[in-house]
Scaffold this motif. Structure first.
Motif, PDB file in Angstrom:
ATOM      1  N   ILE A   1     -16.401 133.646 -38.236  1.00 24.77           N
ATOM      2  CA  ILE A   1     -15.213 133.880 -38.640  1.00 24.77           C
ATOM      3  C   ILE A   1     -14.233 132.450 -38.451  1.00 24.77           C
ATOM      4  N   ASP A   2     -13.516 132.099 -39.203  1.00 25.69           N
ATOM      5  CA  ASP A   2     -12.605 131.269 -39.276  1.00 25.69           C
ATOM      6  C   ASP A   2     -11.391 131.562 -39.624  1.00 25.69           C
ATOM      7  N   ILE A   3     -10.592 131.452 -38.709  1.00 25.79           N
ATOM      8  CA  ILE A   3      -9.071 132.129 -39.223  1.00 25.79           C
ATOM      9  C   ILE A   3      -7.893 131.141 -38.805  1.00 25.79           C
ATOM     10  N   SER A   4      -6.885 130.890 -39.581  1.00 28.94           N
ATOM     11  CA  SER A   4      -5.856 130.030 -38.974  1.00 28.94           C
ATOM     12  C   SER A   4      -4.534 130.785 -39.545  1.00 28.94           C
ATOM     13  N   ILE A   5      -3.569 130.785 -38.685  1.00 29.06           N
ATOM     14  CA  ILE A   5      -2.169 131.361 -38.927  1.00 29.06           C
ATOM     15  C   ILE A   5      -1.181 130.254 -38.728  1.00 29.06           C
ATOM     16  N   ASP A   6       0.199 130.637 -39.377  1.00 24.85           N
ATOM     17  CA  ASP A   6       1.130 129.795 -39.225  1.00 24.85           C
ATOM     18  C   ASP A   6       2.480 130.752 -39.481  1.00 24.85           C
ATOM     19  N   PHE A   7       3.154 130.754 -38.271  1.00 20.81           N
ATOM     20  CA  PHE A   7       4.327 131.698 -38.225  1.00 20.81           C
ATOM     21  C   PHE A   7       5.520 130.825 -37.921  1.00 20.81           C
ATOM     22  N   PRO A   8       6.661 131.055 -38.563  1.00 14.38           N
ATOM     23  CA  PRO A   8       7.702 130.410 -38.065  1.00 14.38           C
ATOM     24  C   PRO A   8       8.102 130.245 -36.638  1.00 14.38           C
ATOM     25  N   ALA A   9       7.886 131.728 -36.061  1.00 12.76           N
ATOM     26  CA  ALA A   9       8.376 131.732 -34.608  1.00 12.76           C
ATOM     27  C   ALA A   9       7.912 130.473 -33.715  1.00 12.76           C
ATOM     28  N   ALA A  10       8.421 130.022 -33.037  1.00 16.23           N
ATOM     29  CA  ALA A  10       7.975 128.860 -32.054  1.00 16.23           C
ATOM     30  C   ALA A  10       6.922 129.407 -31.168  1.00 16.23           C
ATOM     31  N   ALA A  11       7.055 130.622 -30.834  1.00 23.51           N
ATOM     32  CA  ALA A  11       5.929 131.091 -29.664  1.00 23.51           C
ATOM     33  C   ALA A  11       4.599 131.303 -30.428  1.00 23.51           C
TER      34      ALA A  11
END
Length: 321
Positions: free
Chosen positions: A179-189
């Motif tokens: 499994i290779d997953i990346s995420i990108d959220f605007p929330a700085a946390a």
């Protein structure tokens, strides 16, 4: 590894506790009671052994509903959780929601055959991770069966997209599921995070099973307004507000958010109807893309075949189906 993007799979363990060539079930029934994340109802859960080649079967004992096989094609909703559905006998679809954490535990622990009984419309959320399910499975005992396990081998790359989000399955470069997953959220946390792993029982239990589901603070009021997340609390979800984690106890892992996305993906992919031998890669993917991916994979026989895990690896195909 917030903001860090490793370039190669990082299997946290290489030896499974179970013989991967054989099917497995649990030794004895085990029960627990918890709260439904969206309904807020008190729900009883019972896990029971099942014979070889049964698969994962969900049953509701509070209504008349035929057993539901845990498969991609019995999924009827993916908006906020993965939901199985069937005909309740009166023409109306009856459902069992929030199955993904339990499915992840079953895949991570190597359980092929099991009956799952609930007396409500969703699986209990417990602490928002898969840890309680792993605990139940290990208390019940996981045992091999007489029948050989037939893995689902991915034969060519299949990809689905939604804007800049995507999910794809490719032929395996090593035995098992990576499994290779990346995420990108605007929330700085949260920000940008990536996690890569080989799915096997030791790594799943130690590094993934305790990662909790999460929600952004601004989303909570909306969820409540549409009658969802009634059972949600700081005891079963991480709440993020901008650059802060609201939970007083903080995070269990610095990258707990992406670890939970990996956990969700493992559960969703196990709806293939067996153990996948292949490489899953996703960016900003979720339940909907994961289910779309499985439907596309199984739409063409050329994309896959069943065989023991020890069969020769397929030759990767460069094109996306």
């Amino acid at each position: 590894m917030n903001g860090m993007l490793p370039q190669a799979p990082v299997p946290f363990g290489t030896a499974s506790r179970h013989d991967g060539q054989m099917q497995h079930t649990i030794r004895q029934p085990i029960s627990s009671i918890g709260t439904g994340l969206h309904t807020g109802r008190r729900i009883s859960l019972k896990l029971s052994p099942a014979p070889e080649n049964t698969g994962i079967v969900f049953r509701r004992n509070d209504i008349t509903l035929p057993p539901l096989a845990a498969r991609y094609d019995t999924v009827v909703d993916t908006r906020l959780s993965t939901v199985l559905g069937g005909d309740g006998g009166d023409g109306h679809a009856e459902r069992i929601a929030t199955i993904e954490h339990l499915m992840a535990a079953l895949a991570g622990c190597g359980v092929d055959n099991i009956f799952i009984d609930v007396d409500g419309p969703e699986i209990p959320v417990f602490d928002g991770s898969a840890a309680e399910f792993v605990f139940l499975l290990e208390c019940a005992g996981i045992m091999p069966q007489a029948a050989a396990r037939q893995h689902i081998h991915v034969d060519r790359t299949v990809r689905v997209e939604d804007g800049d989000a995507f999910a794809e399955l490719s032929p395996a470069t090593q035995p098992g599921l990576t499994i290779d997953i990346s995420i990108d959220f605007p929330a700085a946390a949260i920000g940008q995070q990536r996690y890569v792993t080989l799915v096997e029982p030791g790594a799943f239990r130690q590094h993934l099973s305790t990662a909790r589901t999460f929600v952004l603070q601004p989303e909570i009021d909306y969820l409540h307004s549409v009658g969802l997340a009634r059972g949600g609390s700081l005891d079963n979800a991480i709440v993020v507000n901008g650059d802060s984690v609201v939970n007083p106890s903080g995070l269990r892992h610095p990258d707990e958010f992406v670890r939970h996305k990996v956990l969700d993906a493992i559960g969703d992919i196990y709806l293939a109807g067996g153990m996948i031998n292949g490489h899953f890669r996703g960016h900003k993917s979720g339940h909907t893309l994961n289910n779309r991916l499985l439907r596309k994979v199984f739409a063409e026989q050329a994309n896959w075949h069943r065989a023991p895990l020890g069969a020769p690896l397929s030759t990767p195909q460069p094109q996306a189906a």
